[in-house]
Design a protein around this motif. Structure first.
Motif, PDB file in Angstrom:
ATOM      1  N   GLU A   6      -1.412   2.798  -2.476  1.00 31.27           N
ATOM      2  CA  GLU A   6      -0.135   3.399  -2.849  1.00 31.27           C
ATOM      3  C   GLU A   6       0.228   2.942  -4.251  1.00 31.27           C
ATOM      4  OE1 GLU A   6       3.663   4.133  -0.275  1.00 31.27           O
ATOM      5  OE2 GLU A   6       3.951   2.195  -1.277  1.00 31.27           O
ATOM      6  N   TRP A   7       0.718   3.901  -5.067  1.00 29.78           N
ATOM      7  CA  TRP A   7       1.161   3.547  -6.409  1.00 29.78           C
ATOM      8  C   TRP A   7       2.412   2.678  -6.326  1.00 29.78           C
ATOM      9  CZ3 TRP A   7      -2.683   4.502  -9.324  1.00 29.78           C
ATOM     10  CH2 TRP A   7      -3.428   5.679  -9.224  1.00 29.78           C
ATOM     11  N   GLY A   8       2.495   1.702  -7.210  1.00 23.69           N
ATOM     12  CA  GLY A   8       3.673   0.849  -7.235  1.00 23.69           C
ATOM     13  C   GLY A   8       4.881   1.556  -7.793  1.00 23.69           C
ATOM     14  N   SER A   9       4.652   2.588  -8.608  1.00 20.90           N
ATOM     15  CA  SER A   9       5.743   3.347  -9.210  1.00 20.90           C
ATOM     16  C   SER A   9       5.250   4.728  -9.591  1.00 20.90           C
ATOM     17  CB  SER A   9       6.273   2.627 -10.456  1.00 20.90           C
ATOM     18  OG  SER A   9       5.282   2.617 -11.475  1.00 20.90           O
ATOM     19  N   PHE A  13       1.424   6.536 -11.271  1.00 22.99           N
ATOM     20  CA  PHE A  13       0.814   7.809 -10.888  1.00 22.99           C
ATOM     21  C   PHE A  13       0.617   8.701 -12.115  1.00 22.99           C
ATOM     22  CE2 PHE A  13       1.983  12.278  -9.682  1.00 22.99           C
ATOM     23  CZ  PHE A  13       0.751  12.633  -9.172  1.00 22.99           C
ATOM     24  N   ILE A  14       1.652   8.828 -12.948  1.00 25.27           N
ATOM     25  CA  ILE A  14       1.575   9.695 -14.127  1.00 25.27           C
ATOM     26  C   ILE A  14       0.507   9.201 -15.096  1.00 25.27           C
ATOM     27  CG2 ILE A  14       2.820  10.455 -16.187  1.00 25.27           C
ATOM     28  CD1 ILE A  14       5.345  10.603 -14.506  1.00 25.27           C
ATOM     29  N   LEU A 172      -6.152  -0.148 -10.609  1.00 20.77           N
ATOM     30  CA  LEU A 172      -6.078   1.094 -11.375  1.00 20.77           C
ATOM     31  C   LEU A 172      -4.685   1.353 -11.933  1.00 20.77           C
ATOM     32  CD1 LEU A 172      -7.450   3.681 -12.341  1.00 20.77           C
ATOM     33  CD2 LEU A 172      -6.972   4.699 -10.105  1.00 20.77           C
ATOM     34  N   GLY A 173      -3.652   1.062 -11.151  1.00 25.81           N
ATOM     35  CA  GLY A 173      -2.282   1.314 -11.600  1.00 25.81           C
ATOM     36  C   GLY A 173      -1.933   0.535 -12.858  1.00 25.81           C
ATOM     37  N   ALA A 243      -2.119  12.203  -5.545  1.00 28.58           N
ATOM     38  CA  ALA A 243      -0.828  12.592  -4.976  1.00 28.58           C
ATOM     39  C   ALA A 243      -0.625  11.982  -3.592  1.00 28.58           C
ATOM     40  CB  ALA A 243      -0.726  14.112  -4.890  1.00 28.58           C
ATOM     41  N   SER A 244      -1.720  11.781  -2.860  1.00 32.22           N
ATOM     42  CA  SER A 244      -1.600  11.181  -1.527  1.00 32.22           C
ATOM     43  C   SER A 244      -1.181   9.715  -1.605  1.00 32.22           C
ATOM     44  CB  SER A 244      -2.934  11.303  -0.773  1.00 32.22           C
ATOM     45  OG  SER A 244      -3.914  10.430  -1.315  1.00 32.22           O
ATOM     46  N   TYR A 245      -1.327   9.111  -2.804  1.00 33.61           N
ATOM     47  CA  TYR A 245      -0.923   7.719  -2.998  1.00 33.61           C
ATOM     48  C   TYR A 245       0.537   7.580  -3.437  1.00 33.61           C
ATOM     49  CZ  TYR A 245      -6.029   6.738  -3.431  1.00 33.61           C
ATOM     50  OH  TYR A 245      -7.382   6.619  -3.230  1.00 33.61           O
ATOM     51  N   THR A 246       1.230   8.720  -3.678  1.00 33.24           N
ATOM     52  CA  THR A 246       2.570   8.657  -4.263  1.00 33.24           C
ATOM     53  C   THR A 246       3.630   8.245  -3.240  1.00 33.24           C
ATOM     54  OG1 THR A 246       2.931  11.017  -3.835  1.00 33.24           O
ATOM     55  CG2 THR A 246       2.096  10.404  -6.004  1.00 33.24           C
TER      56      THR A 246
END
Length: 495
Positions: A6-9, A13-14, A172-173, A243-246
Motif C-alpha cells: 500500500e502506498w503511504g500517500s 502513487f503519483i 519503491l514509494g 491503483a490497487s495499492y492506493t
C-alpha cells in the motif's frame, strides 16, 4: 517486518506512476517520432491520442484496479475465470520487458563511467557496436559472452533488488519521490544548456517545422496513438497494479490527468534538448539535421557521445549528467515492470513480497545474461518488437473488452466522479472505452503486425516465434498451477 502493499500517500502513487511512464522511450523514441511525423503538425494527432485514448484508458485501468484491490491476474479471474490466461499473459510480457531493459540499463551504466573521460574514443559508433557490444550480426554470437556487460547488468539488478524487495512505501514509494524530481531537475539543466549551444535554433526549426499535409496521412495518426500506448504504458497492467495499492480517498481522475501531463511535459522537453544538440552537431559538422536524426540506441550511445567529443570541457559535466538521467529514467521504469507479476504471484501462491521479488529478480538476472553476448543487441531488438508491437497491443485490446464490457465500466462512473476535483465522467467516457479504443488500438496492432512481417529476417522470425512460445508456456503454467493462497478465489469487488 511484514510486507505491505500500500502506498503511504497519494504523492507516492503519483510519483511512482510518473516514474513508470517517464522512461527510455521518452528520451530516445519520442523526439524521432515527433520529427519524422510532421514536426509541429504531429501535435494535433498527439493531443487527440492523449485525450481520446491515454487519459480514458488510464482511468479505466485505475478504476478497475482500485475496485478489486488485488493483483491483475486475480481480478481478471474474478471478472471471468475463463480469462485468467490474460491475467497472467500481460504481467509475463511486462516481466520480459524488464529483462531486456536491464541490458540497456547496463549499457548506460558503463557510459556513465565512460562519460567522465570520454572513454568511447574518437569514433563512438565503432566503440559502441564493435568494442562494447561486439555485435556478431547472427545467432552464433550467443556463444560469445561479454563479461563487462554482464557485470554492469548485475549491478543494476542489485540496485533493483535493494529497492523492490522492501515494503512498497519504504522501497519503491520513497525512491520514486526522490528519483522522479531529480530526473526532472537534471533534464531541465541539460535542456537549458543545450538551448544555449550554437546551432540549437537549426535543430529546433527542423523539429517544429510543421508539415500539415501529413495530417491526411493515416501513418501520422497511427504513430501518435502508438506513442501514447508505449509512453503511458497503457495495458501493461502496471497502472492497474499501482491503483490497487492506493488508499481509499484517492482522486484517480485528477491523478490520471497529472500523470499524463507530467509524462507529456518530460518527453517534449527532452525533444528540445535532443534537437538543440543535433542542431549543434549539424553546425559543427556541416551535416544536415535529417542525416543525424536517429532513434533508439544510436541516438543515446552514438549521437550524444559524438557531440560530447567536440563540446570541450563542458562535456565532462553534461555527459555524466545526461547518462545519469538516462539511467534514472531506465531505473524508474524497470522498478514498475516487476510489480504486476510479483503481486499476482503473491496473491496466488501466498508468498511474501520480499521473497517473491527476490525470486523474480534472480530469475530475471539469470535470463538477462543472454543479452550479455555478441548477439544480445540484435536479440533485444527482436524481443522488443514482438512484445511492444504484437503481444502487448493484443493484450490491451482484450483487456479493454474485458474491463469495459464484461466487468461493465459504467458502474465505475459514480465512484470516480464522487472523488474527482477536476472533470466528471459521463456517457462520453463509456463510448470511448467501449467502442473507440478497441477499434483504434486494433488498427495500430494490425499495422504493427504488418510492419514486423514486412521487415523480419529469418533470424527475427525464428526468435519471435521462440519468444512467443516461452511467453505462452509461462502463462499457461502460472494459470494451471494450483493456488496455495486460500483467498485466491475471494477477490470481491468493492464498488
Amino acid at each position: 517486518m511484514a510486507d505491505k502493499n500500500e502506498w503511504g500517500s497519494n504523492l507516492s502513487f503519483i510519483f511512482a506512476m510518473i516514474g513508470s511512464a517517464v522512461g527510455l522511450g521518452n528520451i530516445w523514441r519520442y523526439p524521432y517520432v515527433l520529427y519524422s511525423n510532421g514536426g509541429g503538425a504531429f501535435y494535433i494527432p498527439y493531443i487527440v491520442a492523449i485525450l481520446l485514448m491515454g487519459i480514458p484508458f488510464l482511468i479505466l485501468e485505475y478504476g478497475v484496479g482500485y475496485d478489486f484491490k488485488s493483483s491483475f491476474a486475480k481480478a481478471v479471474k474474478k471478472i471471468d475465470s475463463r480469462c485468467e490466461y490474460l491475467g497472467w499473459f500481460l504481467p509475463v510480457c511486462v516481466f520480459v520487458i524488464m529483462i531486456y531493459y536491464a541490458a540497456i540499463l547496463g549499457w548506460d551504466g558503463i557510459y556513465v563511467i565512460l562519460s567522465f573521460f570520454k572513454g568511447w574514443g574518437a569514433d563512438p559508433n565503432t566503440y559502441f557496436t564493435v568494442s562494447l557490444l561486439q555485435d556478431s550480426g547472427n545467432y552464433m554470437g550467443l556463444f560469445h559472452f561479454l563479461p563487462i556487460i554482464a557485470i554492469a547488468m548485475l549491478a543494476g539488478w542489485v540496485i533493483i533488488w535493494c529497492i523492490s524487495h522492501r515494503d512498497l512505501e519504504s522501497g519503491l514509494g520513497h525512491v520514486s519521490k526522490v528519483l522522479v524530481p531529480v530526473l526532472f531537475i537534471i533534464m531541465v539543466g541539460i535542456v537549458v544548456f543545450s538551448l544555449t549551444l550554437p546551432g540549437a535554433s537549426i535543430g529546433l526549426s527542423e523539429l517544429f517545422d510543421p508539415d500539415w499535409s501529413l495530417l491526411s496521412n493515416f501513418g501520422i495518426w497511427m504513430a501518435a496513438f502508438g506513442q501514447i500506448v508505449f509512453s503511458l504504458s497503457l495495458g501493461m497492467s502496471i497502472a492497474f497494479t499501482y491503483a490497487s495499492y492506493t488508499k481509499d480517498d484517492a482522486d484517480l481522475i485528477t491523478n490520471t490527468i497529472s500523470i499524463a501531463f507530467a509524462n507529456s511535459l518530460f518527453e517534449n522537453f527532452a525533444a528540445l534538448g535532443v534537437f538543440s544538440i543535433l542542431g549543434y552537431m549539424s553546425l559543427q559538422s556541416g551535416t544536415p539535421v535529417e542525416q543525424l536524426v536517429a532513434q533508439g540506441t544510436g541516438l543515446v550511445f552514438i549521437a550524444y557521445p559524438t557531440v560530447f567529443n567536440v563540446l570541450g570541457q563542458w562535456a565532462y559535466v553534461l555527459g555524466p549528467l545526461f547518462f545519469l538521467t538516462v539511467y534514472l529514467a531506465g531505473l524508474t521504469s524497470i522498478l514498475s515492470t516487476v510489480e504486476p507479476l510479483s503481486f499476482s504471484i503473491q496473491n496466488k501462491f501466498g508468498l511474501s513480497r520480499s521473497r517473491t521479488m527476490t525470486i523474480l529478480i534472480i530469475v530475471g538476472a539469470l535470463l538477462s545474461m543472454i543479452y550479455a553476448t555478441s548477439f544480445g543487441a540484435d536479440l533485444l531488438g527482436y524481443v522488443d518488437t514482438f512484445i511492444n508491437q504484437i503481444a502487448l497491443l493484443f493484450g490491451v485490446i482484450v483487456e479493454c473488452i474485458i474491463f469495459a464490457w464484461v466487468f461493465n465500466a459504467e458502474k465505475l462512473i459514480g465512484f470516480l466522479n464522487a472523488r474527482s476535483k477536476t472533470i466528471k465522467l459521463g456517457k462520453w467516457w463509456l463510448v470511448i472505452v467501449k467502442y473507440i479504443l478497441p477499434i483504434f488500438i486494433s488498427i495500430v496492432w494490425i499495422g504493427g503486425i504488418l510492419d514486423v512481417a514486412a521487415a523480419s529476417s529469418i533470424d527475427q522470425t525464428n526468435f519471435t516465434i521462440a519468444t512467443a512460445i516461452i511467453v505462452l508456456v509461462t502463462t499457461v503454467v502460472l494459470t494451471k498451477l494450483p493456488a496455495k493462497n486460500p483467498d485466491w478465489d475471494k477477490a470481491d469487488e468493492r464498488i
